[in-house]
Design an enzyme around this catalytic site. Structure first.
Site, PDB file in Angstrom:
ATOM      1  N   GLU A 263       0.858  -1.127   0.025  1.00 11.17           N
ATOM      2  CA  GLU A 263       0.043  -0.109  -0.086  1.00 11.17           C
ATOM      3  C   GLU A 263       0.885   1.148  -0.092  1.00 11.17           C
ATOM      4  OE1 GLU A 263      -2.645   0.279   3.181  1.00 11.17           O
ATOM      5  OE2 GLU A 263      -3.856  -1.421   2.718  1.00 11.17           O
ATOM      6  N   GLU A 317     -13.795   4.945  -0.028  1.00 11.29           N
ATOM      7  CA  GLU A 317     -14.508   3.974   0.617  1.00 11.29           C
ATOM      8  C   GLU A 317     -15.276   4.808   1.859  1.00 11.29           C
ATOM      9  OE1 GLU A 317     -12.376   0.187   1.144  1.00 11.29           O
ATOM     10  OE2 GLU A 317     -10.791   1.656   0.285  1.00 11.29           O
ATOM     11  N   LYS A 320     -15.199   3.615   5.792  1.00 15.23           N
ATOM     12  CA  LYS A 320     -14.113   3.643   6.662  1.00 15.23           C
ATOM     13  C   LYS A 320     -14.009   4.683   8.006  1.00 15.23           C
ATOM     14  CE  LYS A 320     -10.075   2.428   5.221  1.00 15.23           C
ATOM     15  NZ  LYS A 320      -8.617   2.254   4.570  1.00 15.23           N
ATOM     16  N   GLU A 326      -9.258   9.271   5.642  1.00 19.68           N
ATOM     17  CA  GLU A 326      -9.545   7.990   5.425  1.00 19.68           C
ATOM     18  C   GLU A 326     -10.531   7.559   4.505  1.00 19.68           C
ATOM     19  OE1 GLU A 326      -7.572   5.616   7.072  1.00 19.68           O
ATOM     20  OE2 GLU A 326      -6.368   7.381   7.720  1.00 19.68           O
TER      21      GLU A 326
END
Length: 500
Positions: A263, A317, A320, A326
């Site tokens: 990542e 997303e 999260k 985030e």
């Protein structure tokens, strides 16, 4: 040993090297912690349209595995921390999971890695002791199925697994994780599995902006950070963080374990105090990252070494937890429109109107050697560019178009410019320790034609350079190897020639 046997052996070795020295790769993380994402088949279509050939997912969802079938995309799948207990307790649990969740879809779905647990040293519950037993059971299940050589088993880490990461040469693992790391590293070394790490220069800058410059975090720095212990020069934080892992592994005598980045990325939006989380900075980071990786430059401690990297993430997303950043790491919104543009071939022009501080790569600038630079500095920079920098320096050899005038400044100028254009024509690519300068006038002369940005050809001989030909028009990578592999291939090829 007969001549025929030696010839077959040498040829087999050559083919093996071609198969293993594939060069660095860029992939994408496909997280699904959201309630508004497109169906897996639509996500896969988006990935295919971007010519992305490597994807990481975080579980073994059946619909996702089916969607990747017959695409040729290499898949890294995950076993979440919540499943570590049953996987570590009983071999039968790993056997059953492999039988039901993997084998029915393999090899149509090209699974190449299984990650057992994720960043367990950061987990609130004490699950780290379960990781290696779970990995061992998964490996044994793969071995029973005859897949242990085709599918590698590992686990992912945050950079928090280190107690120290600066300077890179002082990188060392946190001693409180010793009981977890010792058997883990033994497992990785024995099974030739990589050390998987999530690397985020964004967090280093956000949490310590007084000590880390934004340009350094974004691959945009025009000056080097010197490691006082090794003298190695670092132009970006990403390389420094990777090398801190390499030095930590070497400190425990695990020098053969490869590092893979599972990542990295940059958020496009954040909370009020996260001022660096912007689309411009995210685009700058990921664009420069891609160019850096696919040019096979490696890191200062591992020049030319292969380094595979997964960008986080495909989509924003919305489920999260935590700060706004985030939920905003995606390259795409859930409706599949781009948050910002990223070219996965590393060749495209980046057009940012604010904040990105990118050099305009429109072919109107060149990089040459400064006439005020010392001879030794120029010589060192020239040797590096023709070696670790992967520049084709044949044009400055005797009888070649750019040999005359036979001067260090002239030769360095041609080589500096080649490196500059091949690496995005950014300010950092014309640094060379302060010996390079940018100009707006074409320095070409006679038959010595200087490369321009976006071109895959060295104009001096009109031949496509292997260092810059990382993708074909269909998106498949061409034959391009990390620099050390060329030497191995040459040695083997010469051996075959001598036998013949």
């Amino acid at each position: 040993m007969s001549l025929g046997f030696r010839l077959v052996f040498a040829t087999s070795l050559l083919l093996m090297l071609i198969g293993t020295c594939n060069g660095s790769t860029i992939g994408i993380c496909y997280g699904r912690n959201a309630d508004d994402l497109p169906t897996p088949d639509k996500a896969v279509d988006l990935i295919k349209n971007q010519n992305i050939n490597y994807v990481r997912i975080y579980d073994s969802n059946i619909q996702v595995l089916k969607a990747f079938a017959n695409t040729g995309i290499e898949l890294m799948i995950g076993i979440p921390n919540s499943d570590l207990l049953p996987f570590s307790q009983f071999q039968s649990n790993a056997d059953t999971w492999l039988k039901n969740s993997i084998i029915p879809y393999y090899p149509a779905t090209k699974i190449t890695y299984i990650t057992v647990g994720a960043e367990v040293t950061e987990a609130t519950d004490n699950v780290s002791s379960m990781v290696v037993p779970a990995m061992t059971n998964v490996y044994n299940a793969l071995k029973k199925a005859g897949l242990h050589r085709r599918i590698k088993v590992s686990t992912t880490h945050s950079l928090g697994v280190l107690s120290r990461s600066y300077p890179p040469s002082a990188g060392s693992f946190n001693s409180k994780h010793a009981s977890f790391l010792k058997p883990l590293l033994e497992f990785l070394a024995e099974n030739q599995s990589p050390f998987l790490v999530n690397v985020y220069p964004y967090y280093a800058y956000r949490d310590s902006s007084n000590n880390v410059s934004l340009d350094y975090a974004l691959f945009e720095s025009s000056s080097e950070v010197i490691d006082p212990n090794t003298g190695l020069l670092y132009m970006n934080m990403f390389d420094a963080q990777i090398d801190s892992i390499y030095f930590a592994l070497a400190g425990l005598n695990y020098k053969t374990i490869k590092v893979k980045v599972t990542e990295t990325g940059w958020p496009s939006k954040g909370s009020a105090k996260e001022t660096a989380a912007t689309p411009e900075n995210a685009q700058t980071y990921n664009t420069n990252l891609i160019r850096h990786v696919i040019n096979n430059t490696g890191t200062p401690a591992k020049p030319g070494a292969e380094l595979d990297v997964y960008i986080f993430s495909l989509f924003n997303e919305n489920r999260k937890p935590g700060l706004d950043s985030e939920r905003n790491w995606g390259l795409y919104y859930p409706d599949q429109t781009s948050v910002y543009n990223v070219d996965f071939t590393g060749k495209g022009t980046v057009d940012v109107t604010t904040g990105g501080n990118l050099t305009n790569v429109n072919g109107t600038s060149w990089c040459i050697a400064s006439s005020n630079a010392s001879e030794q500095d120029l010589r060192n920079a020239l040797e590096w560019a023709c070696g670790s920098g992967n520049v084709d320096c044949s044009a400055i050899q005797p009888s070649q178009p750019c040999f005359q005038p036979d001067s260090l400044v002239s030769h360095a100028s041609y080589v500096f410019n080649s490196y500059y254009q091949q690496n995005g024509a950014t300010d950092i690519a014309c640094s060379f320790g302060g010996t390079g300068i940018k100009i707006n006038k074409n320095p070409s002369y006679d038959n010595c034609l200087y490369m321009t940005a976006g071109s895959n050809k060295t104009a001096a001989n009109n031949v496509t350079t292997s260092a810059n030909a990382n993708a074909t028009s269909s998106g498949r990578r061409e034959f391009s190897l990390p620099y050390p592999c060329y030497f191995l291939l040459i040695v083997v090829f010469m051996s075959i020639q001598s036998l013949v």
